[in-house]
Design an enzyme around this catalytic site. Structure first.
Site, short mmCIF file in Angstrom:
data_model
loop_
_atom_site.label_atom_id
_atom_site.label_comp_id
_atom_site.label_asym_id
_atom_site.label_seq_id
_atom_site.Cartn_x
_atom_site.Cartn_y
_atom_site.Cartn_z
N SER A 145 7.82 5.49 3.42
CA SER A 145 7.90 6.90 3.84
C SER A 145 9.37 7.26 3.99
CB SER A 145 7.19 7.05 5.20
OG SER A 145 7.62 8.23 5.85
N TYR A 158 5.24 4.17 13.81
CA TYR A 158 5.17 4.48 12.37
C TYR A 158 6.52 4.26 11.70
CZ TYR A 158 4.15 7.20 8.12
OH TYR A 158 3.96 7.60 6.82
P1 NAD Z 1 -4.74 9.28 4.03
O1 NAD Z 1 -5.10 9.28 5.47
O2 NAD Z 1 -5.39 10.27 3.14
O3 NAD Z 1 -4.98 7.86 3.37
C1 NAD Z 1 -4.80 6.65 4.04
C2 NAD Z 1 -5.92 5.74 3.61
O4 NAD Z 1 -5.73 4.47 4.20
C3 NAD Z 1 -7.30 6.25 4.05
O5 NAD Z 1 -8.17 6.19 2.96
C4 NAD Z 1 -7.71 5.26 5.13
O6 NAD Z 1 -9.10 5.05 5.21
C5 NAD Z 1 -6.99 4.02 4.66
N1 NAD Z 1 -6.81 3.05 5.73
C6 NAD Z 1 -6.38 3.28 6.99
N2 NAD Z 1 -6.37 2.12 7.68
C7 NAD Z 1 -6.81 1.15 6.84
C8 NAD Z 1 -7.02 -0.24 6.96
N3 NAD Z 1 -6.79 -0.87 8.12
N4 NAD Z 1 -7.48 -0.91 5.88
C9 NAD Z 1 -7.74 -0.27 4.71
N5 NAD Z 1 -7.56 1.05 4.54
C10 NAD Z 1 -7.10 1.75 5.59
O7 NAD Z 1 -3.16 9.44 4.01
P2 NAD Z 1 -2.12 9.37 2.80
O8 NAD Z 1 -1.16 10.46 3.02
O9 NAD Z 1 -2.81 9.26 1.52
O10 NAD Z 1 -1.36 8.00 3.15
C11 NAD Z 1 -1.22 6.94 2.22
C12 NAD Z 1 0.07 6.21 2.53
O11 NAD Z 1 1.17 7.08 2.26
C13 NAD Z 1 0.23 5.75 3.97
O12 NAD Z 1 0.83 4.48 3.99
C14 NAD Z 1 1.18 6.78 4.55
O13 NAD Z 1 1.93 6.28 5.63
C15 NAD Z 1 2.05 7.06 3.34
N6 NAD Z 1 2.79 8.33 3.41
C16 NAD Z 1 2.12 9.52 3.36
C17 NAD Z 1 2.86 10.68 3.43
C18 NAD Z 1 2.22 12.05 3.39
O14 NAD Z 1 2.91 13.05 3.64
N7 NAD Z 1 0.95 12.17 3.06
C19 NAD Z 1 4.25 10.64 3.54
C20 NAD Z 1 4.87 9.41 3.59
C21 NAD Z 1 4.13 8.25 3.51
#
Ligand code: NAD
Length: 261
Positions: A145, A158
């Site tokens: 991130s 985080y």
């Molecule tokens: P999201 O909540 O849509 O997806 C996260 C997924 O991870 C979900 O499907 C959830 O069920 C799964 N998950 C959570 N805990 C878990 C576990 N213990 N085991 C297996 N699966 C698990 O959110 P996203 O935005 O798609 O996030 C995906 C990644 O991207 C994350 O690592 C997040 O930190 C990172 N990220 C997202 C953003 C953003 O703005 N969306 C920005 C920076 C980083």
């Protein structure tokens, strides 16, 4: 399109929603065989599989909690049993929660660290073990991130987890470079996924975020998936240990835009 990805076996953690779903769909569109990891059936992983299959792709789902060693072993084993090997591991699953640090319990701290950082460690280790055992010049991609760089009050666990992922990635890249295993990191900015749904439902909160993005818009999951497939492809054959920022310029000091400062 990346022809080198055709037929490759790819596992994506947290692939039933958001970035993971877009990544799984893009790999399938590239002709890869995709293992869709999900946490609970509430995440409706079957919808992802159905969409991929409807578009002529190949994918299978496996439940598993990335913070649990046994589950991560099962995910990699499943890829090998289902499709014969593992070429690409995408450690994408992650969670976040807003909690001022004076109120942050050890339990909440551990949950985020174990999912985001330990999950990436376990996924990387299991993938590396398979790749070394079978002399596979594979690719591991961790989802970090912008908060591996930008401090984030109320999200200490985080930010710490993502800072940890940065050095985990760089260390593994160095450790396995001579084996031909590439390890890279992606640092998304603000992307339109369920993790942000509540915040972006509030127009004022959404505008506050957009004001931090020099390119002036919230990113789309497909824009992150495009980075992941490039890093996994042979087009990135000489790239290891990097963080690819996909953030619309968020880490480039937006307050200095238009000659300010
Ligand atoms: P999201 O909540 O849509 O997806 C996260 C997924 O991870 C979900 O499907 C959830 O069920 C799964 N998950 C959570 N805990 C878990 C576990 N213990 N085991 C297996 N699966 C698990 O959110 P996203 O935005 O798609 O996030 C995906 C990644 O991207 C994350 O690592 C997040 O930190 C990172 N990220 C997202 C953003 C953003 O703005 N969306 C920005 C920076 C980083």
């Amino acid at each position: 399109m990346y022809p080198s990805l055709k037929g490759k076996v790819v596992a994506v953690t947290g692939a039933s929603s958001g970035l993971g779903k877009a990544i799984a769909q893009r790999f399938a569109a590239e002709g890869a065989k995709v293992v869709v990891n999900y946490l609970t059936e509430d995440d409706k992983p079957d919808l992802v599989i159905e969409e991929i299959k409807a578009n002529g792709g190949e994918a299978s789902k496996i439940q598993g909690d990335v913070s649990q060693e046994h589950d991560v072993k099962r995910i990699v084993q499943f890829a090998v049993e289902t499709y014969g090997t593992l070429d690409v591991m995408v450690n994408n699953a992650g969670i976040q929660a807003e909690i001022p640090t004076e109120e942050l319990t050890l339990e909440s701290w551990n949950k985020v660290i174990q999912t985001n950082l330990t999950g990436a460690f376990l996924g990387s280790r299991e993938a590396v073990r398979h790749m070394l055992d079978h002399n596979i010049k594979g690719s591991i991609i961790n989802m970090s991130s912008v908060h591996q760089q930008i401090p984030w009050p109320h999200f200490a666990h985080y930010a710490a987890s993502k800072g940890g992922i940065k050095l985990l990635t760089e260390t593994l890249a160095l450790e396995y470079a001579s084996s031909g295993i590439r390890v890279n990191n992606i640092a998304p900015g603000a992307i339109d996924t369920p993790i942000n749904a509540e915040k972006f439902a509030d127009p004022e909160a959404k505008k506050d975020v957009i004001d931090l993005i020099p390119m002036g818009y919230i990113g789309k999951p497909e824009e992150i998936a495009a980075c992941v497939v490039w890093l996994a492809s042979s087009e990135a054959s000489y790239v290891t240990g990097i963080t690819l920022y996909a953030d619309g310029g968020m880490t480039k000091y937006p307050s200095f835009q238009a000659g300010k400062g």
